[in-house]
Write an enzyme that holds these catalytic residues in place. Structure first.
Site, PDB file in Angstrom:
ATOM      1  N   GLU A 239       1.166  -1.707   0.205  1.00 14.57           N
ATOM      2  CA  GLU A 239       0.077  -0.135   0.203  1.00 14.57           C
ATOM      3  C   GLU A 239       0.821   1.622  -0.245  1.00 14.57           C
ATOM      4  OE1 GLU A 239      -2.644   0.361   2.927  1.00 14.57           O
ATOM      5  OE2 GLU A 239      -3.698  -2.107   2.072  1.00 14.57           O
TER       6      GLU A 239
ATOM      7  N   HIS B 246      -4.635   6.230   0.140  1.00 16.33           N
ATOM      8  CA  HIS B 246      -3.705   4.508   0.587  1.00 16.33           C
ATOM      9  C   HIS B 246      -4.389   4.078  -0.934  1.00 16.33           C
ATOM     10  CE1 HIS B 246      -7.025   3.696   3.412  1.00 16.33           C
ATOM     11  NE2 HIS B 246      -6.261   2.642   3.132  1.00 16.33           N
TER      12      HIS B 246
ATOM     13  N   HIS C 171      -5.328   0.187  -2.411  1.00 14.63           N
ATOM     14  CA  HIS C 171      -6.297  -1.345  -1.582  1.00 14.63           C
ATOM     15  C   HIS C 171      -5.371  -1.769  -3.050  1.00 14.63           C
ATOM     16  CE1 HIS C 171      -8.810  -0.239   1.546  1.00 14.63           C
ATOM     17  NE2 HIS C 171      -7.655   0.143   2.042  1.00 14.63           N
TER      18      HIS C 171
ATOM     19  N   ASP D  80      -8.535   0.634   8.772  1.00 19.92           N
ATOM     20  CA  ASP D  80      -8.920   2.150   7.970  1.00 19.92           C
ATOM     21  C   ASP D  80      -9.811   2.721   9.454  1.00 19.92           C
ATOM     22  OD1 ASP D  80      -7.504   2.086   6.135  1.00 19.92           O
ATOM     23  OD2 ASP D  80      -8.463   1.601   4.633  1.00 19.92           O
TER      24      ASP D  80
END
Length: 148
Positions: free
Chosen positions: A32, A92, A94, A105
């Site tokens: 990530e 971010h 995934h 998260d």
């Protein structure tokens, strides 16, 4: 708890910044990637991204989690302040998951009314969520992304 209900919130993102984040997410596979958005709040529920600050993912399991190094985060915040920008959100990726906040998260969310842009690479999708806190009710609400 993530809410699929859309709020009136909007995150305005320059196409150039979105494209750089997508490229970085692809280059970062299988881990990530993460970073911070600088900008301003134009009105209630509408944030404008003016800059993005890539950060190093120092999570113990970077393939499934992200964590910005605290010293690097502080340095980013100082740069934002020096430029007269506010922290409007974070981003971010995934690499193998959906473009929605994970349970991790949600558990780590601490910035009310800030955006969390998530890039999914399988399938390719970009979504944004705004963290809301109202008493004991804490949740991510989906927000619109406006590309410029």
């Amino acid at each position: 708890m993530t809410s699929e209900r859309s709020s009136d919130a909007e995150l305005v993102v320059p196409s150039e910044i979105r494209n750089r984040i997508l490229e970085r997410a692809r280059d970062g596979v299988p881990e990530e990637i993460c970073g911070v958005f600088g900008g301003d709040f134009e009105r209630e529920g509408r944030s404008r991204v003016r800059s993005q600050y890539p950060a190093t993912n120092v999570a113990e399991t970077p393939r499934t989690r992200y964590r910005i190094d605290p010293e690097e985060q502080l340095a980013i915040f100082e740069r934002l302040e020096a430029r007269g920008e506010e922290i409007v959100g974070f981003y971010h990726s995934h690499p193998r998951g959906p473009a929605q906040p994970s349970a991790t998260d949600e558990a780590q969310a601490t910035w009310p009314d800030r955006s969390s842009l998530i890039v999914s690479l399988e399938p390719l999708e970009v979504s944004s969520w705004r963290w809301r806190e109202d008493g004991d009710d804490e949740r991510f609400e989906r927000e619109r992304i406006v590309l410029e």
